[in-house]
Design a protein around this motif. Sequence first.
Motif, PDB file in Angstrom:
ATOM      1  N   ALA A  33       0.831  -1.194   0.000  1.00  0.00           N
ATOM      2  CA  ALA A  33       0.000   0.000   0.000  1.00  0.00           C
ATOM      3  C   ALA A  33       0.868   1.248   0.000  1.00  0.00           C
ATOM      4  O   ALA A  33       1.972   1.258   0.551  1.00  0.00           O
ATOM      5  CB  ALA A  33      -0.927  -0.002   1.208  1.00  0.00           C
ATOM      6  N   ARG A  34       0.363   2.288  -0.620  1.00  0.00           N
ATOM      7  CA  ARG A  34       1.075   3.566  -0.657  1.00  0.00           C
ATOM      8  C   ARG A  34       0.572   4.538   0.415  1.00  0.00           C
ATOM      9  O   ARG A  34       1.312   5.426   0.833  1.00  0.00           O
ATOM     10  CB  ARG A  34       0.909   4.199  -2.044  1.00  0.00           C
ATOM     11  N   THR A  35      -0.703   4.410   0.811  1.00  0.00           N
ATOM     12  CA  THR A  35      -1.277   5.384   1.735  1.00  0.00           C
ATOM     13  C   THR A  35      -1.711   4.759   3.059  1.00  0.00           C
ATOM     14  O   THR A  35      -2.317   5.411   3.893  1.00  0.00           O
ATOM     15  CB  THR A  35      -2.490   6.092   1.096  1.00  0.00           C
ATOM     16  N   PHE A  36      -1.407   3.472   3.270  1.00  0.00           N
ATOM     17  CA  PHE A  36      -1.681   2.804   4.536  1.00  0.00           C
ATOM     18  C   PHE A  36      -0.357   2.408   5.170  1.00  0.00           C
ATOM     19  O   PHE A  36       0.606   2.101   4.466  1.00  0.00           O
ATOM     20  CB  PHE A  36      -2.535   1.546   4.325  1.00  0.00           C
ATOM     21  N   ALA A  37      -0.313   2.378   6.500  1.00  0.00           N
ATOM     22  CA  ALA A  37       0.922   2.018   7.212  1.00  0.00           C
ATOM     23  C   ALA A  37       1.002   0.507   7.354  1.00  0.00           C
ATOM     24  O   ALA A  37       0.302  -0.084   8.173  1.00  0.00           O
ATOM     25  CB  ALA A  37       0.947   2.692   8.573  1.00  0.00           C
ATOM     26  N   TRP A  38       1.843  -0.123   6.543  1.00  0.00           N
ATOM     27  CA  TRP A  38       2.054  -1.568   6.609  1.00  0.00           C
ATOM     28  C   TRP A  38       3.440  -1.853   7.169  1.00  0.00           C
ATOM     29  O   TRP A  38       4.402  -1.160   6.853  1.00  0.00           O
ATOM     30  CB  TRP A  38       1.929  -2.192   5.215  1.00  0.00           C
ATOM     31  N   PRO A  39       3.566  -2.912   7.987  1.00  0.00           N
ATOM     32  CA  PRO A  39       4.863  -3.234   8.589  1.00  0.00           C
ATOM     33  C   PRO A  39       5.838  -3.824   7.577  1.00  0.00           C
ATOM     34  O   PRO A  39       5.478  -4.196   6.455  1.00  0.00           O
ATOM     35  CB  PRO A  39       4.491  -4.252   9.673  1.00  0.00           C
ATOM     36  N   ALA A  40       7.079  -3.958   8.015  1.00  0.00           N
ATOM     37  CA  ALA A  40       8.124  -4.504   7.144  1.00  0.00           C
ATOM     38  C   ALA A  40       7.920  -5.976   6.835  1.00  0.00           C
ATOM     39  O   ALA A  40       8.551  -6.510   5.914  1.00  0.00           O
ATOM     40  CB  ALA A  40       9.489  -4.295   7.798  1.00  0.00           C
ATOM     41  N   SER A  41       7.056  -6.643   7.554  1.00  0.00           N
ATOM     42  CA  SER A  41       6.776  -8.063   7.295  1.00  0.00           C
ATOM     43  C   SER A  41       5.975  -8.276   6.017  1.00  0.00           C
ATOM     44  O   SER A  41       5.767  -9.423   5.610  1.00  0.00           O
ATOM     45  CB  SER A  41       6.019  -8.676   8.481  1.00  0.00           C
ATOM     46  N   VAL A  42       5.515  -7.196   5.377  1.00  0.00           N
ATOM     47  CA  VAL A  42       4.831  -7.294   4.086  1.00  0.00           C
ATOM     48  C   VAL A  42       5.881  -7.152   2.993  1.00  0.00           C
ATOM     49  O   VAL A  42       6.558  -6.125   2.902  1.00  0.00           O
ATOM     50  CB  VAL A  42       3.752  -6.209   3.923  1.00  0.00           C
ATOM     51  N   ARG A  43       6.016  -8.192   2.175  1.00  0.00           N
ATOM     52  CA  ARG A  43       7.048  -8.196   1.137  1.00  0.00           C
ATOM     53  C   ARG A  43       6.415  -8.325  -0.243  1.00  0.00           C
ATOM     54  O   ARG A  43       5.471  -9.098  -0.436  1.00  0.00           O
ATOM     55  CB  ARG A  43       8.017  -9.362   1.367  1.00  0.00           C
ATOM     56  N   GLU A  44       6.945  -7.598  -1.173  1.00  0.00           N
ATOM     57  CA  GLU A  44       6.475  -7.680  -2.553  1.00  0.00           C
ATOM     58  C   GLU A  44       7.190  -8.812  -3.277  1.00  0.00           C
ATOM     59  O   GLU A  44       8.360  -9.095  -3.000  1.00  0.00           O
ATOM     60  CB  GLU A  44       6.713  -6.366  -3.285  1.00  0.00           C
ATOM     61  N   ALA A  45       6.472  -9.443  -4.212  1.00  0.00           N
ATOM     62  CA  ALA A  45       7.083 -10.482  -5.046  1.00  0.00           C
ATOM     63  C   ALA A  45       6.457 -10.410  -6.435  1.00  0.00           C
ATOM     64  O   ALA A  45       5.236 -10.312  -6.564  1.00  0.00           O
ATOM     65  CB  ALA A  45       6.874 -11.870  -4.446  1.00  0.00           C
ATOM     66  N   THR A  46       7.292 -10.458  -7.452  1.00  0.00           N
ATOM     67  CA  THR A  46       6.794 -10.482  -8.819  1.00  0.00           C
ATOM     68  C   THR A  46       6.267 -11.880  -9.128  1.00  0.00           C
ATOM     69  O   THR A  46       6.594 -12.854  -8.437  1.00  0.00           O
ATOM     70  CB  THR A  46       7.907 -10.132  -9.806  1.00  0.00           C
ATOM     71  N   PRO A  47       5.439 -12.020 -10.186  1.00  0.00           N
ATOM     72  CA  PRO A  47       4.998 -13.369 -10.566  1.00  0.00           C
ATOM     73  C   PRO A  47       6.157 -14.335 -10.777  1.00  0.00           C
ATOM     74  O   PRO A  47       6.065 -15.509 -10.405  1.00  0.00           O
ATOM     75  CB  PRO A  47       4.215 -13.108 -11.859  1.00  0.00           C
ATOM     76  N   GLY A  48       7.248 -13.859 -11.357  1.00  0.00           N
ATOM     77  CA  GLY A  48       8.398 -14.726 -11.556  1.00  0.00           C
ATOM     78  C   GLY A  48       9.024 -15.168 -10.245  1.00  0.00           C
ATOM     79  O   GLY A  48       9.456 -16.318 -10.107  1.00  0.00           O
ATOM     80  N   GLN A  49       9.083 -14.276  -9.271  1.00  0.00           N
ATOM     81  CA  GLN A  49       9.654 -14.620  -7.971  1.00  0.00           C
ATOM     82  C   GLN A  49       8.756 -15.566  -7.191  1.00  0.00           C
ATOM     83  O   GLN A  49       9.245 -16.395  -6.424  1.00  0.00           O
ATOM     84  CB  GLN A  49       9.889 -13.337  -7.171  1.00  0.00           C
ATOM     85  N   LEU A  50       7.442 -15.450  -7.380  1.00  0.00           N
ATOM     86  CA  LEU A  50       6.513 -16.303  -6.644  1.00  0.00           C
ATOM     87  C   LEU A  50       6.701 -17.782  -6.970  1.00  0.00           C
ATOM     88  O   LEU A  50       6.429 -18.646  -6.136  1.00  0.00           O
ATOM     89  CB  LEU A  50       5.067 -15.889  -6.939  1.00  0.00           C
ATOM     90  N   ARG A  51       7.155 -18.070  -8.172  1.00  0.00           N
ATOM     91  CA  ARG A  51       7.340 -19.462  -8.586  1.00  0.00           C
ATOM     92  C   ARG A  51       8.236 -20.221  -7.607  1.00  0.00           C
ATOM     93  O   ARG A  51       8.008 -21.414  -7.348  1.00  0.00           O
ATOM     94  CB  ARG A  51       7.924 -19.503 -10.001  1.00  0.00           C
ATOM     95  N   ASP A  52       9.234 -19.544  -7.053  1.00  0.00           N
ATOM     96  CA  ASP A  52      10.179 -20.207  -6.154  1.00  0.00           C
ATOM     97  C   ASP A  52      10.021 -19.759  -4.697  1.00  0.00           C
ATOM     98  O   ASP A  52      10.890 -20.048  -3.863  1.00  0.00           O
ATOM     99  CB  ASP A  52      11.614 -19.922  -6.621  1.00  0.00           C
TER     100      ASP A  52
END
Length: 321
Positions: free
Chosen positions: A39-58
């Motif tokens: 999120a850009r306008t909500f306060a999310w902790p560092a435990s939220v990680r982004e992953a691309t579709p390619g990264q999700l495979r592994d």
Amino acid sequence: MNILLWHVHGSWTTAFVQGPHTYVVPVTPGRDPDGLGRARTFAWPASVREATPGQLRDTPVDLVVLQRPHELELAERWLGGRRPGRDVPAVYLEHNAPDGDVPGTRHPCADRDDLTIVHVTHFNRLFWDCGTTRAEVVEHGIVDPGHRYTGRIGRAAVVVNEPLRRGRHTGTDLLPALAAAAPLDVFGMRTEGLADHLGLPPDRCRTADLPQHELHAAMAERRLYLHPVRWTSLGLSLLEAMHLGMPVVALATTEAVEAVPPGAGTLSTRPEVLAEAARRYLADPAAAAEDGARARQAALERYGLKRFLADWERLITEVCA
């Protein structure tokens, strides 16, 4: 535990990711609806990680939280063939009340033995036909914004996204009569042109789209929270208003009748009763503050973050056992 979920509902996700796990949210280069990332306008902790579709495979995933029907196929494809509910434990989180032929509406995940449907309200579970699929309810939880109510501005706050498009669902057609009782400040996405659309003078219906931290401050300055929604699950903005200490004036529909107890505001299926309640709060700031304090206490007891996270931990443990 690694939990995969899409960034679909910012307010709900903000509460969910306060738990003890790692939360993996898909992100795509264009940040389309299937890859918004953090999120850009909500306060999310560092435990939220982004992953691309390619990264999700592994990426190791212990639980998938599905929120839209097409995410079943999307998750299987992005997880390299791992099937939610079969190869990876999964729940389907249902945010919405059913549309269409409501008494007979079948849930997209009805009659499955590999998923649990988690409803955010008991109203949802009552109205969705889930067939033989296990159905549970984990009621909303709110990250407490604090008792910030001042009510110094003699106007009613309304929070709704896309009121022109959603029309009768959100009670947009009721706003002219309610604006005659109390001037409205309508906050939300795509609210521009609302006053012209309703034939209201600009001072009776002002609009703005604010990030959450600014929205809470603005809401708390208004004398009351107005919730004219006919058909929804349970607007999180209503619960946020109660947490802020705002008195509530709402249609007695869907889950609102459970969320707002006596003494915290006025609930009715008669718009004229809501209009009179709004007038009363404008004329009596002390009564508004007293009812708002009771609304906050009720919201903390039923929709507090601790209870919400504990309920989810219990369910996650059961599903992943």
